[in-house]
Design an enzyme around this catalytic site. Structure first.
Site, short mmCIF file in Angstrom:
data_model
loop_
_atom_site.label_atom_id
_atom_site.label_comp_id
_atom_site.label_asym_id
_atom_site.label_seq_id
_atom_site.Cartn_x
_atom_site.Cartn_y
_atom_site.Cartn_z
N GLY A 160 133.25 5.82 35.77
CA GLY A 160 134.47 6.41 36.69
C GLY A 160 134.28 6.68 38.25
O GLY A 160 134.79 7.62 38.63
N ASN A 195 134.86 4.69 40.43
CA ASN A 195 136.14 4.18 41.29
C ASN A 195 137.25 5.18 41.00
O ASN A 195 137.89 5.74 41.82
CB ASN A 195 136.52 2.80 40.72
CG ASN A 195 135.85 1.74 41.43
OD1 ASN A 195 135.83 1.72 42.60
ND2 ASN A 195 134.68 1.29 40.52
N LEU A 234 136.65 -2.56 30.68
CA LEU A 234 136.19 -3.70 30.18
C LEU A 234 136.60 -4.18 29.00
O LEU A 234 135.78 -4.96 28.11
CB LEU A 234 134.43 -3.45 29.97
CG LEU A 234 133.62 -2.94 31.22
CD1 LEU A 234 132.19 -2.69 30.92
CD2 LEU A 234 133.66 -4.20 32.27
N ASN A 252 143.23 -4.44 39.57
CA ASN A 252 141.91 -4.50 39.19
C ASN A 252 141.05 -4.36 40.30
O ASN A 252 141.32 -5.17 41.25
CB ASN A 252 141.80 -5.60 38.17
CG ASN A 252 140.14 -5.85 37.45
OD1 ASN A 252 139.88 -4.38 37.14
ND2 ASN A 252 139.67 -6.74 37.68
N HIS A 269 137.16 -5.80 41.23
CA HIS A 269 135.95 -6.57 40.62
C HIS A 269 134.82 -6.74 41.68
O HIS A 269 135.07 -6.89 42.92
CB HIS A 269 136.59 -7.94 40.42
CG HIS A 269 135.63 -8.92 39.74
ND1 HIS A 269 135.21 -8.75 38.57
CD2 HIS A 269 134.83 -9.89 40.26
CE1 HIS A 269 134.39 -9.72 38.24
NE2 HIS A 269 134.05 -10.30 39.16
N ASP A 277 140.75 -12.05 35.60
CA ASP A 277 140.17 -11.98 37.15
C ASP A 277 140.79 -13.17 37.93
O ASP A 277 140.37 -13.68 38.81
CB ASP A 277 138.47 -12.32 37.20
CG ASP A 277 137.96 -10.82 36.65
OD1 ASP A 277 136.72 -11.02 36.16
OD2 ASP A 277 138.63 -9.97 36.59
N GLU A 288 133.69 -1.06 46.95
CA GLU A 288 134.76 -0.94 45.96
C GLU A 288 135.57 0.49 45.87
O GLU A 288 136.85 0.19 45.94
CB GLU A 288 133.89 -0.89 44.42
CG GLU A 288 133.52 -2.21 44.04
CD GLU A 288 132.99 -2.16 42.51
OE1 GLU A 288 133.57 -1.67 41.84
OE2 GLU A 288 131.79 -2.60 42.49
C1 GRF Z 1 131.99 -1.33 38.81
O1 GRF Z 1 131.00 -2.30 39.27
C2 GRF Z 1 133.38 -2.14 38.80
O2 GRF Z 1 133.51 -2.96 39.84
C3 GRF Z 1 133.34 -2.77 37.60
O3 GRF Z 1 132.82 -1.55 36.76
C4 GRF Z 1 131.79 -0.83 37.37
C5 GRF Z 1 131.79 0.57 37.35
O4 GRF Z 1 132.61 1.24 37.87
N1 GRF Z 1 134.68 -3.18 37.20
P1 GRF Z 1 132.91 2.79 37.67
O5 GRF Z 1 131.91 3.61 38.39
O6 GRF Z 1 133.06 3.04 36.18
O7 GRF Z 1 134.44 3.00 38.29
#
Ligand code: GRF
Length: 197
Positions: free
Chosen positions: A14, A16, A92, A109, A111, A152, A181
């Site tokens: 988490g 992001n 995911l 999303n 990526h 994607d 990101e």
């Molecule tokens: C990141 O690399 C994101 O791009 C991918 O999941 C990974 C983990 O992201 N989709 P986060 O730390 O859980 O946000």
């Protein structure tokens, strides 16, 4: 203007999500994260949400073994809270068409590659960075895009490049990509909520 309501979907740490929480806190993004939904019960992103008093929901194999029922539960949850935008932040699992149709143009999303390179089936997390290194790329990066019914494949919103260094490992490259990101997901959600994209 009515503050936009966000649902953030996660599967992992988490970071992001945390970038979005911080950007809302600082006033950079005018929105409210109404809920965080994870398909992994132990995702640390759920802890981050709880620490910020954001309602959390686990919708996964344990409580919804049937994927169609899980999708129905997700759709009902999103609808019941009048969600404006859905943000996939390290999520995911693949959304069912019904969800994508219901939120056409309102799901984004992040990526960890420069789409159309290193994306689609099987390209997630460290698999992406390992493939970038194996192919001797001189650069990588991150992409935000609208989610359509492919994997994607939706319209690209923003991309940001990072160099690949000679001594990079998947770990060091992923850390460098993750930094951009966080910048991209904030820029994307900010501009989505302000109506400028
Ligand atoms: C990141 O690399 C994101 O791009 C991918 O999941 C990974 C983990 O992201 N989709 P986060 O730390 O859980 O946000």
């Amino acid at each position: 203007m009515q503050v936009k309501k966000l649902a953030v979907l996660i599967s992992g740490g988490g970071s992001n999500l945390q970038a979005l929480i911080d950007a809302i806190e600082s006033g950079e993004i005018s929105a409210k994260i109404e809920m965080v939904i994870s398909n992994r019960e132990k995702a640390y992103g759920l802890t981050r949400a709880e620490q910020n008093n954001i309602p959390t929901y686990y919708l996964g194999i344990k409580n919804y073994p049937d994927s169609d029922e899980r999708a129905q539960a997700l759709n009902a949850l999103l609808a019941s809270h009048h969600i404006d935008y859905v943000v996939l932040a390290g999520y995911l699992s693949i959304l069912k068409s019904e969800t994508i149709r219901q939120y056409e143009g309102r799901i984004v999303n992040i990526h960890p590659s420069l789409i159309p390179k290193y994306c689609g089936e099987g390209f997630y997390g460290h698999h992406v960075h390992e493939a970038v290194l194996a192919n001797g790329e001189s650069e990588s990066g991150a992409t935000t895009h609208f989610v359509d019914e492919g994997v994607d494949t939706g319209k690209i919103i923003y991309q940001e490049r990072v160099p690949v260094l000679a001594d990079d490992t998947a770990e060091t490259l992923s850390e460098r990509v993750l930094t951009v990101e966080h910048q991209l997901i904030v820029q994307t959600v900010r501009d989505l909520c302000s109506g400028s994209i």
